[in-house]
Design a protein around this motif. Structure first.
Motif, short mmCIF file in Angstrom:
data_model
loop_
_atom_site.label_atom_id
_atom_site.label_comp_id
_atom_site.label_asym_id
_atom_site.label_seq_id
_atom_site.Cartn_x
_atom_site.Cartn_y
_atom_site.Cartn_z
N VAL A 164 -25.17 52.35 30.73
CA VAL A 164 -25.17 50.66 30.44
C VAL A 164 -25.75 50.33 32.00
N VAL A 165 -26.75 49.36 31.78
CA VAL A 165 -27.30 48.53 32.74
C VAL A 165 -26.71 47.13 32.61
N VAL A 166 -26.06 46.50 33.55
CA VAL A 166 -25.44 45.17 33.47
C VAL A 166 -26.50 44.32 34.08
N LEU A 167 -26.90 43.23 33.32
CA LEU A 167 -27.65 42.27 33.75
C LEU A 167 -27.19 40.91 33.64
N THR A 168 -27.43 40.15 34.92
CA THR A 168 -26.47 38.81 34.93
C THR A 168 -27.41 37.77 35.94
N THR A 169 -27.21 36.76 35.41
CA THR A 169 -27.88 35.83 36.53
C THR A 169 -26.83 35.37 37.45
N PHE A 170 -25.70 36.09 37.51
CA PHE A 170 -24.53 35.54 38.49
C PHE A 170 -24.69 36.68 39.73
N ASP A 171 -24.95 36.40 40.86
CA ASP A 171 -24.85 37.18 41.89
C ASP A 171 -23.61 37.15 42.46
N ARG A 172 -22.57 37.75 41.74
CA ARG A 172 -21.31 37.64 42.21
C ARG A 172 -20.51 39.11 42.36
N ASP A 173 -19.99 39.13 43.53
CA ASP A 173 -19.10 40.57 43.83
C ASP A 173 -18.25 40.91 42.59
N ASP A 174 -17.49 39.99 42.04
CA ASP A 174 -16.29 40.34 41.28
C ASP A 174 -17.06 41.07 40.08
N TYR A 175 -18.26 40.41 39.52
CA TYR A 175 -19.03 40.93 38.41
C TYR A 175 -19.39 42.39 38.68
N LEU A 176 -20.07 42.32 40.02
CA LEU A 176 -20.68 43.76 40.44
C LEU A 176 -19.81 45.00 40.49
N PHE A 177 -18.49 44.63 41.02
CA PHE A 177 -17.71 45.67 41.24
C PHE A 177 -16.85 46.01 39.92
N ASP A 178 -16.74 44.88 39.02
CA ASP A 178 -16.04 45.16 37.77
C ASP A 178 -17.08 45.96 36.74
N ALA A 205 -20.37 51.18 34.38
CA ALA A 205 -21.88 50.82 34.44
C ALA A 205 -22.59 51.75 35.30
N SER A 206 -23.94 52.04 34.87
CA SER A 206 -24.71 53.06 35.68
C SER A 206 -25.79 52.32 36.61
N GLY A 207 -25.75 51.03 35.98
CA GLY A 207 -26.75 49.94 36.91
C GLY A 207 -26.32 48.73 37.00
N PHE A 208 -26.85 47.94 37.89
CA PHE A 208 -26.52 46.50 37.83
C PHE A 208 -27.81 45.96 38.22
N LEU A 209 -28.37 44.86 37.42
CA LEU A 209 -29.63 44.08 37.92
C LEU A 209 -29.34 42.47 37.57
N LEU A 210 -30.05 42.09 38.66
CA LEU A 210 -29.99 40.57 38.47
C LEU A 210 -31.12 40.07 37.23
N LYS A 211 -30.99 39.14 36.92
CA LYS A 211 -32.02 38.74 35.47
C LYS A 211 -33.17 38.21 35.97
N ASN A 212 -33.33 37.78 37.48
CA ASN A 212 -34.62 37.49 37.96
C ASN A 212 -35.38 38.99 38.42
N ALA A 213 -34.73 39.93 38.17
CA ALA A 213 -35.65 41.20 38.74
C ALA A 213 -36.77 41.01 38.05
N ASP A 214 -38.05 41.73 38.61
CA ASP A 214 -39.38 41.69 38.30
C ASP A 214 -39.22 42.74 36.73
N PRO A 215 -40.19 42.18 36.09
CA PRO A 215 -40.26 43.30 34.92
C PRO A 215 -40.60 44.70 35.00
N ASP A 216 -41.23 44.99 36.17
CA ASP A 216 -41.41 46.51 36.60
C ASP A 216 -40.08 47.03 37.08
N GLU A 217 -39.12 46.12 37.68
CA GLU A 217 -38.10 46.56 37.98
C GLU A 217 -37.05 46.95 36.92
N LEU A 218 -37.17 46.03 35.85
CA LEU A 218 -36.20 46.16 34.64
C LEU A 218 -36.66 47.66 33.96
N VAL A 219 -37.90 47.83 33.89
CA VAL A 219 -38.39 49.19 33.07
C VAL A 219 -38.10 50.38 33.97
#
Length: 232
Positions: free
Chosen positions: A82-96, A102-116
């Protein structure tokens, strides 16, 4: 994985984002979007039915949020990443998210290449964090452990400071320092003038020697041992 194809389930309550993610991933020959759902409960049910290799999971959703959905999916299907994607750059989401498995955590503003790249990395068993949040993971983990980095506090005067992580070779320590800087395998390969396959071998050896599960835990160990320090 189904042969050489990585199957992906998309989970988000915003249809436009689902369509956007699907378009980005579907043009890749080795990626296949096998489903799209709009809430966490739907994700749990879809994983049981479709058994995707990777789930891209939103956090804030109706019925069941992405953190709890991740926890249930990982508990019931430990082979699903599971890779968690969120627009909220918050520590509680990250650590939870990480505590939920989860095997990964990315912000939704990541580049398409980063997502792939994220989908490919976690499908092949690598933990992943966006570079901008890696240091926050380390800072919190070290603080929670209550451990002063080796060579930090000590007696005054001349003292022998042992080499950090002596079980690693010099080359492995160099690789771990680059991992701690949030560098990808490709970036490490370019800087170290080696192939990505060589980097993967070094990283696998590092994890085995340190007795840790993934890159995040390896970097925590590097900070705790004083191999790297905040600001390096």
């Amino acid at each position: 994985m189904r042969g050489t194809t990585i199957s992906v389930l998309l989970v988000d309550d915003q249809p436009l984002l689902l369509q956007g993610f699907a378009m980005i991933l579907s043009v890749e020959d080795d990626l296949e979007v096998v489903g799209q759902v709009g809430d966490g409960q739907g994700a749990v049910e879809a994983v049981a039915r479709l058994r995707p290799d990777v789930v891209l999971m939103d956090v804030q959703m109706p019925v069941l949020d992405g953190i709890e959905a991740t926890r249930r999916i990982v508990a019931e299907h430990p082979d699903v990443r599971v890779v968690v994607l969120t627009t909220f750059d918050r520590d509680d989401y990250l650590f939870d998210a990480l505590e939920a498995g989860a095997s990964g955590f990315l912000l939704k503003n990541a580049d398409p290449d980063e997502l792939v790249a994220a989908v490919r990395d976690v499908a092949h068993g690598h933990a992943l964090l966006a570079p901008e949040v890696t240091r926050r993971v380390i800072a919190r983990s070290v603080a929670a452990a209550g451990t002063a980095p080796a060579g930090g506090e000590g007696e005054t005067g001349t003292e022998h400071i042992p080499e950090p992580l002596p079980g690693l070779t010099q080359r492995e320590r160099e690789m771990l320092r680059m991992v701690a800087r949030g560098m990808s395998n490709g970036e490490i390969a370019a800087e170290a003038f080696v192939t990505e396959a060589t980097v993967k071998t070094h990283v696998s050896n590092i994890l085995a020697k340190l007795g840790v599960r993934d890159r995040v835990q390896a970097v925590v160990a590097a900070y705790e041992a004083g191999l790297v320090c905040p600001g390096d």
